[in-house]
Design an enzyme around this catalytic site. Sequence first.
Site, PDB file in Angstrom:
ATOM      1  CB  THR A 165      -0.782   0.118   1.337  1.00  0.00           C
ATOM      2  OG1 THR A 165      -1.436  -1.101   1.484  1.00  0.00           O
ATOM      3  CG2 THR A 165      -1.955   1.397   0.844  1.00  0.00           C
ATOM      4  CE  LYS A 224       0.030  -8.889   3.750  1.00  0.00           C
ATOM      5  NZ  LYS A 224       0.404  -7.682   3.564  1.00  0.00           N
TER       6      LYS A 224
END
Length: 296
Positions: A50, A166
């Site tokens: 992001t 992740k």
Amino acid sequence: MPAEQTLHGVYPYLVSPVDAEGRVMRPVLCRLVEHLIEAGVHGLTPLGSTGEFAYLNMAQRLEIVETVVEAARGRVPVIAGVAATTTREGAALAREVMARGADGVLAILEAYFPVPEAGIEAYFRAIAEATDGPVVLYTNPQFQRSDLSLPVIRRLSAVPNIRYIKDASTNTGRLLSILNETEGRMGVFAASSHIPTCVMMLGGVGWMAGPACIIPRQSVALYELCRKGAWEEAMRLQRRLWAVNQAFARYSLAACIKGALEIQGFAVGAPLPPQAELDEAGRDDMRRVLEMVGAL
């Protein structure tokens, strides 16, 4: 961050507010950091997906990390994204973000050509050696030319400060395999493309994701329900919040998050060119989604 401290909870992937001249808009970023900490997030991750790291030069990346660290003032851990195409550059960037006060790194491999497993493993080992903080491996088969295989993940889990991963593969079976292969040595963070509640059910420690930038209070509430084992209530909230992820399928990630933040009153600017910003219909759609989930 003390060596014994563990990472857990909600870590928003921060946007990178940069103006048309390429200047980091520090006051805007500081205000966003303050807002997220007040909302109860457990940590901050600048320069994730992001954060548009692929569109930033080295000076911009380091200024963003420096700004987030200064704004956080030690209240929550700052886990800075480290992404490079070469092993030497990755290790150098890891040292630089740590020198600017980051508590750990999110390690990402950018690859134009496919990289053999030995090269992938060497890249992440070099980043771990360059920092004394915790390292979070990031694997995303959708975007990465060269992904982390289970054998490589297992071997890297033996490196003392590679303590988390992740995984954005959208494959819950792979998450179970990672948990089994690493035998408790590595905590698993969910990605925004997963259903975080399900990942927590499997034994995850939280999630690092762009949506938490625009729905921080809802994300923290969901995490707390999961921690309490209130699974039925958590799933009701999860189903409501899924509308945010559905919006990402209609528009690009940076456009969605930056557009939503603008609607919420944060002047973060447009996605970095050549990416496109939301058009009027997209903004109307995001406003509807934010209202529906109670984020306006």
